[in-house]
Design a protein around this motif. Structure first.
Motif, PDB file in Angstrom:
ATOM      1  N   THR A  94      -0.746 -13.404  16.027  1.00  0.00           N
ATOM      2  CA  THR A  94      -1.979 -13.577  16.814  1.00  0.00           C
ATOM      3  C   THR A  94      -2.120 -15.030  17.279  1.00  0.00           C
ATOM      4  OG1 THR A  94      -2.924 -11.818  15.463  1.00  0.00           O
ATOM      5  CG2 THR A  94      -4.474 -13.087  16.777  1.00  0.00           C
ATOM      6  N   GLU A  95      -1.460 -15.953  16.565  1.00  0.00           N
ATOM      7  CA  GLU A  95      -1.510 -17.360  16.992  1.00  0.00           C
ATOM      8  C   GLU A  95      -0.860 -17.539  18.366  1.00  0.00           C
ATOM      9  OE1 GLU A  95      -1.404 -20.060  13.028  1.00  0.00           O
ATOM     10  OE2 GLU A  95       0.476 -19.055  13.500  1.00  0.00           O
ATOM     11  N   VAL A  96       0.156 -16.728  18.652  1.00  0.00           N
ATOM     12  CA  VAL A  96       0.859 -16.859  19.938  1.00  0.00           C
ATOM     13  C   VAL A  96      -0.080 -16.448  21.074  1.00  0.00           C
ATOM     14  CG1 VAL A  96       2.879 -16.148  21.276  1.00  0.00           C
ATOM     15  CG2 VAL A  96       3.062 -16.379  18.782  1.00  0.00           C
ATOM     16  N   MET A  97      -0.757 -15.295  20.913  1.00  0.00           N
ATOM     17  CA  MET A  97      -1.704 -14.852  21.952  1.00  0.00           C
ATOM     18  C   MET A  97      -2.837 -15.872  22.112  1.00  0.00           C
ATOM     19  SD  MET A  97      -4.005 -11.379  22.209  1.00  0.00           S
ATOM     20  CE  MET A  97      -4.944 -11.619  20.696  1.00  0.00           C
ATOM     21  N   THR A  98      -3.319 -16.384  20.996  1.00  0.00           N
ATOM     22  CA  THR A  98      -4.423 -17.356  21.053  1.00  0.00           C
ATOM     23  C   THR A  98      -3.950 -18.628  21.773  1.00  0.00           C
ATOM     24  OG1 THR A  98      -5.228 -16.415  18.982  1.00  0.00           O
ATOM     25  CG2 THR A  98      -6.161 -18.532  19.633  1.00  0.00           C
ATOM     26  N   GLY A  99      -2.700 -19.009  21.535  1.00  0.00           N
ATOM     27  CA  GLY A  99      -2.142 -20.180  22.226  1.00  0.00           C
ATOM     28  C   GLY A  99      -2.075 -19.963  23.729  1.00  0.00           C
ATOM     29  N   TRP A 100      -1.722 -18.737  24.142  1.00  0.00           N
ATOM     30  CA  TRP A 100      -1.702 -18.412  25.583  1.00  0.00           C
ATOM     31  C   TRP A 100      -3.113 -18.616  26.159  1.00  0.00           C
ATOM     32  CZ3 TRP A 100      -4.477 -15.069  28.568  1.00  0.00           C
ATOM     33  CH2 TRP A 100      -4.012 -14.841  29.876  1.00  0.00           C
ATOM     34  N   ALA A 101      -4.115 -18.072  25.449  1.00  0.00           N
ATOM     35  CA  ALA A 101      -5.504 -18.162  25.941  1.00  0.00           C
ATOM     36  C   ALA A 101      -5.957 -19.621  26.010  1.00  0.00           C
ATOM     37  CB  ALA A 101      -6.424 -17.364  25.026  1.00  0.00           C
ATOM     38  N   ILE A 102      -5.611 -20.394  24.998  1.00  0.00           N
ATOM     39  CA  ILE A 102      -6.010 -21.810  24.974  1.00  0.00           C
ATOM     40  C   ILE A 102      -5.388 -22.550  26.154  1.00  0.00           C
ATOM     41  CG2 ILE A 102      -5.632 -23.968  23.657  1.00  0.00           C
ATOM     42  CD1 ILE A 102      -6.113 -22.172  21.095  1.00  0.00           C
ATOM     43  N   GLY A 103      -4.119 -22.282  26.430  1.00  0.00           N
ATOM     44  CA  GLY A 103      -3.445 -22.909  27.579  1.00  0.00           C
ATOM     45  C   GLY A 103      -4.162 -22.575  28.882  1.00  0.00           C
ATOM     46  N   LYS A 104      -4.517 -21.293  29.055  1.00  0.00           N
ATOM     47  CA  LYS A 104      -5.185 -20.867  30.298  1.00  0.00           C
ATOM     48  C   LYS A 104      -6.569 -21.507  30.407  1.00  0.00           C
ATOM     49  CE  LYS A 104      -2.000 -18.358  31.989  1.00  0.00           C
ATOM     50  NZ  LYS A 104      -1.276 -18.811  33.186  1.00  0.00           N
ATOM     51  N   LEU A 105      -7.297 -21.586  29.291  1.00  0.00           N
ATOM     52  CA  LEU A 105      -8.651 -22.175  29.322  1.00  0.00           C
ATOM     53  C   LEU A 105      -8.570 -23.663  29.650  1.00  0.00           C
ATOM     54  CD1 LEU A 105     -10.105 -20.295  26.235  1.00  0.00           C
ATOM     55  CD2 LEU A 105     -11.046 -20.186  28.563  1.00  0.00           C
ATOM     56  N   GLN A 106      -7.530 -24.325  29.128  1.00  0.00           N
ATOM     57  CA  GLN A 106      -7.384 -25.757  29.402  1.00  0.00           C
ATOM     58  C   GLN A 106      -7.058 -26.014  30.882  1.00  0.00           C
ATOM     59  OE1 GLN A 106      -4.533 -26.591  26.329  1.00  0.00           O
ATOM     60  NE2 GLN A 106      -6.077 -27.256  24.855  1.00  0.00           N
ATOM     61  N   GLU A 107      -6.344 -25.050  31.503  1.00  0.00           N
ATOM     62  CA  GLU A 107      -5.975 -25.195  32.929  1.00  0.00           C
ATOM     63  C   GLU A 107      -7.125 -24.819  33.857  1.00  0.00           C
ATOM     64  OE1 GLU A 107      -2.865 -22.354  33.667  1.00  0.00           O
ATOM     65  OE2 GLU A 107      -1.440 -23.441  32.420  1.00  0.00           O
TER      66      GLU A 107
END
Ligand code: SAM
Length: 288
Positions: A94-107
């Motif tokens: 689940t950390e991988v999916m959360t990392g994807w979301a964090i990247g998108k939110l930061q962009e």
């Protein structure tokens, strides 16, 4: 060689015999927990300091109680979470999916992005996002009262070691099907690790006996909750908002079509976990 290292070797053999997947690591973590030292400091525990409660905790692990219930703690990205009976133990995939979301939110070109974490459990995803996206406001939805009590504790605890998360994760007691009625069309990103195991699937004892049933089972094909998440994401997202939903390794194609077959979804994509297995689907909401 200290007494403790000898005892760890014996415990490792017992855990291996009981079918524990990483017996040496688990024996060391339990030893460190009992003796109040880091794993790398175990050789410094003097023989006279050996604490026999080590064997009580090894017996719990031998009975396949999850390691995280024994130590009471787990780690998820940069957060430290308390876990125990009644709450799902967060998993590394689940950390991988959360990392994807964090990247998108930061962009995202949005000043204070609004996020919905549907089925927050311990609060893992919501807190990781609040910690790593300092302007995000996260709505964490959970139906189960016991799980919510762990999430509440973790939200308060996180505000202690990461004060910038304080007040930015709001816990909602609700079924996610009807959650956040006031936020229709206003959410920038919906994320969920819902129950997705098909009823009747065989799971290890740590999962079957200790993760709450409401966190696991997703109906005959495992997709019942994922279908609900798709509809809820369509209700909550603003145009161009994003969704990410976790699923089981064999469900990649099926979950892709749960989204691709409905109106309004663009850029539907499968993503893999660190072991290279299909693990989550993402899509962008852009109604015609
Ligand atoms: C697999 S666990 C995931 C927990 C956490 N998000 C994580 O990744 O560690 C699924 C969570 O969804 C909650 N849940 C299941 N069905 C729900 C529903 N209809 N409404 C709200 N929460 C639900 C369960 O109680 C459980 O805490």
């Amino acid at each position: 060689m200290t007494l403790l290292l000898d005892e760890i070797a014996i415990a490792t053999a017992r855990l291996a015999e009981a079918g524990v997947e990483s017996p040496r690591a688990d024996a060391e973590v339990i030893a460190a927990h009992v003796h109040g030292v880091r794993r790398g400091e175990l050789h410094r525990v003097p023989d006279a300091g050996f604490d026999p409660r080590f064997w009580d905790e090894i017996a719990r692990r031998e009975a396949r109680e999850p390691l995280q219930h024994i130590t009471g703690l787990t780690y998820f990205r940069y957060t430290e979470l308390e876990v125990g009976p009644g709450v799902f133990v967060p998993r590394p995939e689940t950390e991988v999916m959360t990392g994807w979301a964090i990247g998108k939110l930061q962009e995202m070109d949005v000043a204070d992005p609004v996020v919905a974490d549907l089925g927050t459990g311990s609060g893992a995803i919501a807190l990781a996002i609040a910690q790593e996206v300092p302007r995000a406001r996260v709505h964490a939805v959970e139906a189960d009262p016991l799980a919510r009590s762990w999430a509440r504790r973790n939200i308060a605890r996180c505000a202690g070691y990461a004060p910038h998360t304080a007040g930015r994760v709001e816990l909602h007691a609700a079924d996610f099907a009807a959650a956040l009625p006031g936020l229709g069309g206003a959410v920038d990103l919906v994320i969920s690790n819902p129950p997705y195991i098909p009823v009747g699937a065989v799971v290890p004892p740590e999962v079957a006996e200790y993760d709450p049933a409401g966190a696991l089972w997703g109906g005959t094909d495992g997709l019942d909750a994922i279908r609900v998440i798709e509809a809820v994401a369509r209700r909550l997202l603003r145009p161009d908002g994003l969704v990410a939903v976790e699923h089981g390794a064999p469900q990649g194609a099926a979950v892709y079509w749960v989204f691709a077959e409905e109106q309004g979804w663009r850029d539907t994509r499968n993503h893999k976990d660190l072991a290279g297995r299909d693990r989550f689907v993402t899509a962008r909401y852009l109604p015609a």
